[in-house]
Each structure stands twice: as structure tokens, then as C-alpha cells.
Write a protein that holds these residues in place. Sequence first.
Motif, PDB file in Angstrom:
ATOM      1  N   LEU A  54      46.336  51.657  38.326  1.00 25.50           N
ATOM      2  CA  LEU A  54      45.518  50.665  37.636  1.00 25.50           C
ATOM      3  C   LEU A  54      44.761  49.802  38.631  1.00 25.50           C
ATOM      4  O   LEU A  54      43.592  49.479  38.421  1.00 25.50           O
ATOM      5  CB  LEU A  54      46.373  49.797  36.703  1.00 25.50           C
ATOM      6  CG  LEU A  54      45.615  48.737  35.892  1.00 25.50           C
ATOM      7  CD1 LEU A  54      44.454  49.333  35.109  1.00 25.50           C
ATOM      8  CD2 LEU A  54      46.584  47.996  34.970  1.00 25.50           C
ATOM      9  N   ARG A  55      45.381  49.440  39.734  1.00 29.44           N
ATOM     10  CA  ARG A  55      44.678  48.656  40.758  1.00 29.44           C
ATOM     11  C   ARG A  55      43.465  49.426  41.276  1.00 29.44           C
ATOM     12  O   ARG A  55      42.389  48.859  41.471  1.00 29.44           O
ATOM     13  CB  ARG A  55      45.612  48.289  41.908  1.00 29.44           C
ATOM     14  CG  ARG A  55      46.633  47.238  41.514  1.00 29.44           C
ATOM     15  CD  ARG A  55      47.426  46.761  42.689  1.00 29.44           C
ATOM     16  NE  ARG A  55      46.571  45.941  43.561  1.00 29.44           N
ATOM     17  CZ  ARG A  55      46.829  45.726  44.835  1.00 29.44           C
ATOM     18  NH1 ARG A  55      47.885  46.244  45.412  1.00 29.44           N
ATOM     19  NH2 ARG A  55      46.017  44.973  45.553  1.00 29.44           N
ATOM     20  N   ALA A  56      43.635  50.723  41.499  1.00 24.75           N
ATOM     21  CA  ALA A  56      42.517  51.547  41.971  1.00 24.75           C
ATOM     22  C   ALA A  56      41.417  51.612  40.910  1.00 24.75           C
ATOM     23  O   ALA A  56      40.229  51.505  41.224  1.00 24.75           O
ATOM     24  CB  ALA A  56      43.010  52.950  42.322  1.00 24.75           C
ATOM     25  N   ASP A  57      41.812  51.749  39.645  1.00 26.20           N
ATOM     26  CA  ASP A  57      40.827  51.808  38.567  1.00 26.20           C
ATOM     27  C   ASP A  57      40.096  50.473  38.415  1.00 26.20           C
ATOM     28  O   ASP A  57      38.890  50.445  38.185  1.00 26.20           O
ATOM     29  CB  ASP A  57      41.493  52.190  37.244  1.00 26.20           C
ATOM     30  CG  ASP A  57      41.953  53.643  37.217  1.00 26.20           C
ATOM     31  OD1 ASP A  57      41.512  54.444  38.075  1.00 26.20           O
ATOM     32  OD2 ASP A  57      42.774  53.974  36.330  1.00 26.20           O
ATOM     33  N   LEU A  58      40.812  49.369  38.529  1.00 21.86           N
ATOM     34  CA  LEU A  58      40.195  48.054  38.367  1.00 21.86           C
ATOM     35  C   LEU A  58      39.191  47.743  39.483  1.00 21.86           C
ATOM     36  O   LEU A  58      38.271  46.949  39.283  1.00 21.86           O
ATOM     37  CB  LEU A  58      41.251  46.951  38.306  1.00 21.86           C
ATOM     38  CG  LEU A  58      42.077  46.898  37.030  1.00 21.86           C
ATOM     39  CD1 LEU A  58      43.138  45.804  37.135  1.00 21.86           C
ATOM     40  CD2 LEU A  58      41.206  46.694  35.803  1.00 21.86           C
ATOM     41  N   THR A  68      40.405  39.564  37.374  1.00 19.17           N
ATOM     42  CA  THR A  68      40.869  38.943  38.619  1.00 19.17           C
ATOM     43  C   THR A  68      42.335  38.541  38.507  1.00 19.17           C
ATOM     44  O   THR A  68      43.135  38.807  39.413  1.00 19.17           O
ATOM     45  CB  THR A  68      40.005  37.710  38.958  1.00 19.17           C
ATOM     46  OG1 THR A  68      38.654  38.139  39.108  1.00 19.17           O
ATOM     47  CG2 THR A  68      40.466  37.031  40.227  1.00 19.17           C
ATOM     48  N   LEU A  69      42.709  37.919  37.396  1.00 15.82           N
ATOM     49  CA  LEU A  69      44.102  37.520  37.186  1.00 15.82           C
ATOM     50  C   LEU A  69      45.012  38.737  37.120  1.00 15.82           C
ATOM     51  O   LEU A  69      46.079  38.764  37.740  1.00 15.82           O
ATOM     52  CB  LEU A  69      44.235  36.677  35.913  1.00 15.82           C
ATOM     53  CG  LEU A  69      45.652  36.242  35.561  1.00 15.82           C
ATOM     54  CD1 LEU A  69      46.216  35.326  36.651  1.00 15.82           C
ATOM     55  CD2 LEU A  69      45.681  35.543  34.221  1.00 15.82           C
ATOM     56  N   GLU A  73      48.196  39.782  39.560  1.00 19.31           N
ATOM     57  CA  GLU A  73      49.546  40.068  39.044  1.00 19.31           C
ATOM     58  C   GLU A  73      50.001  41.465  39.447  1.00 19.31           C
ATOM     59  O   GLU A  73      51.163  41.676  39.804  1.00 19.31           O
ATOM     60  CB  GLU A  73      49.600  39.905  37.524  1.00 19.31           C
ATOM     61  CG  GLU A  73      49.514  38.475  37.049  1.00 19.31           C
ATOM     62  CD  GLU A  73      50.686  37.603  37.474  1.00 19.31           C
ATOM     63  OE1 GLU A  73      51.785  38.132  37.800  1.00 19.31           O
ATOM     64  OE2 GLU A  73      50.508  36.372  37.496  1.00 19.31           O
ATOM     65  N   LEU A  74      49.085  42.429  39.402  1.00 15.33           N
ATOM     66  CA  LEU A  74      49.413  43.791  39.818  1.00 15.33           C
ATOM     67  C   LEU A  74      49.781  43.842  41.297  1.00 15.33           C
ATOM     68  O   LEU A  74      50.744  44.510  41.686  1.00 15.33           O
ATOM     69  CB  LEU A  74      48.236  44.728  39.528  1.00 15.33           C
ATOM     70  CG  LEU A  74      47.953  45.025  38.062  1.00 15.33           C
ATOM     71  CD1 LEU A  74      46.594  45.693  37.909  1.00 15.33           C
ATOM     72  CD2 LEU A  74      49.048  45.876  37.441  1.00 15.33           C
ATOM     73  N   ALA A  75      49.018  43.134  42.129  1.00 19.83           N
ATOM     74  CA  ALA A  75      49.305  43.108  43.572  1.00 19.83           C
ATOM     75  C   ALA A  75      50.676  42.495  43.830  1.00 19.83           C
ATOM     76  O   ALA A  75      51.449  43.012  44.652  1.00 19.83           O
ATOM     77  CB  ALA A  75      48.219  42.323  44.303  1.00 19.83           C
ATOM     78  N   ALA A  98      48.850  39.241  31.274  1.00 18.47           N
ATOM     79  CA  ALA A  98      47.596  39.550  31.969  1.00 18.47           C
ATOM     80  C   ALA A  98      46.985  40.854  31.443  1.00 18.47           C
ATOM     81  O   ALA A  98      45.768  40.955  31.301  1.00 18.47           O
ATOM     82  CB  ALA A  98      47.828  39.625  33.478  1.00 18.47           C
ATOM     83  N   LEU A  99      47.826  41.838  31.134  1.00 21.66           N
ATOM     84  CA  LEU A  99      47.339  43.090  30.552  1.00 21.66           C
ATOM     85  C   LEU A  99      46.697  42.829  29.195  1.00 21.66           C
ATOM     86  O   LEU A  99      45.632  43.366  28.879  1.00 21.66           O
ATOM     87  CB  LEU A  99      48.476  44.090  30.392  1.00 21.66           C
ATOM     88  CG  LEU A  99      48.927  44.827  31.640  1.00 21.66           C
ATOM     89  CD1 LEU A  99      50.281  45.476  31.408  1.00 21.66           C
ATOM     90  CD2 LEU A  99      47.892  45.867  32.042  1.00 21.66           C
ATOM     91  N   SER A 100      47.335  42.006  28.414  1.00 31.22           N
ATOM     92  CA  SER A 100      46.812  41.674  27.093  1.00 31.22           C
ATOM     93  C   SER A 100      45.493  40.919  27.201  1.00 31.22           C
ATOM     94  O   SER A 100      44.533  41.225  26.487  1.00 31.22           O
ATOM     95  CB  SER A 100      47.838  40.839  26.329  1.00 31.22           C
ATOM     96  OG  SER A 100      47.327  40.454  25.075  1.00 31.22           O
ATOM     97  N   ASP A 101      45.434  39.953  28.108  1.00 32.04           N
ATOM     98  CA  ASP A 101      44.218  39.155  28.283  1.00 32.04           C
ATOM     99  C   ASP A 101      43.041  40.002  28.759  1.00 32.04           C
ATOM    100  O   ASP A 101      41.896  39.717  28.428  1.00 32.04           O
ATOM    101  CB  ASP A 101      44.457  38.006  29.263  1.00 32.04           C
ATOM    102  CG  ASP A 101      45.372  36.930  28.698  1.00 32.04           C
ATOM    103  OD1 ASP A 101      45.635  36.942  27.467  1.00 32.04           O
ATOM    104  OD2 ASP A 101      45.826  36.076  29.490  1.00 32.04           O
TER     105      ASP A 101
END
Length: 125
Positions: A54-58, A68-69, A73-75, A98-101
Motif C-alpha cells: 500500500l505504501r508503494a501504491d500510495l 499523508t496521514l 501511519e503505514l510507515a 486512517a484507512l477509513s479517512d
Amino acid sequence: MASSDEGNRGIHIGEVHGAFAIGDNNTVTHNEHAPGHPGTDPAQEELLAAVRQLRADLARVIETPQVTLLSAELADAQQEIETGGRTAPGRLDRLRVALSDAGAVTGMLASGAAVAQAVAGLLGG
């Protein structure tokens, strides 16, 4: 231990523990848990793989405050798993929020669904 043979300018490496690199322009990635750490359970490993994806996709989507948030959180979750073997329940809760937002973005990414599923599994619901 390294040694050089007579007539052979190569290097012989007998045994290595930890991370190392030989040559120019190398990078070393070494993910080892603290001494005595029992390791990461399969559910945490699944979350870690999903978080990385997901980090790579984002990194390829338009940046918004929610993205950004979520990225932060993922990091933090990735760092917790890589260094301590697991994420704390509070981190999982923040990650779920954060996923929901960021749902407008993560809803169209398979990796977003994978992280949400892994988080739900670890939180028991």
C-alpha cells in the motif's frame, strides 16, 4: 573472516553474521529482530507485506491530507513490525481510522483492502 589467496586477488568470506555489502553503489537491507525476540507471527507478516504494498501504491496517487496521514501511519506500523515483531493495538486502531479517512483512495486499491483485512483480523473483527 576475510583472507586473500596468493596469486588470486579475490576475497574469501568464510562466515558472515548480520548485513554487509561489497562493491560500489550497494544497499543493504537488514531486518533482524532484537536479540531474544521470538520473531514475527504470520498475521503480522501478512500485515507487513500489505503495508509495504500500500505504501508503494500510495506513492503514485495524488497527495491529500488523508493520504499523508495514512502514509505516516503505514510507515510507523511498518517500523514497529520490522523492529519489534508486531504492531501495538493503538497503532492498529489509528491505522484503521486512517484507512477509513482515506477511503476514496484506498477503496480503489487492492493493497488498501489487504491492509484493512489484515488490521481487522489482528483486532479481532
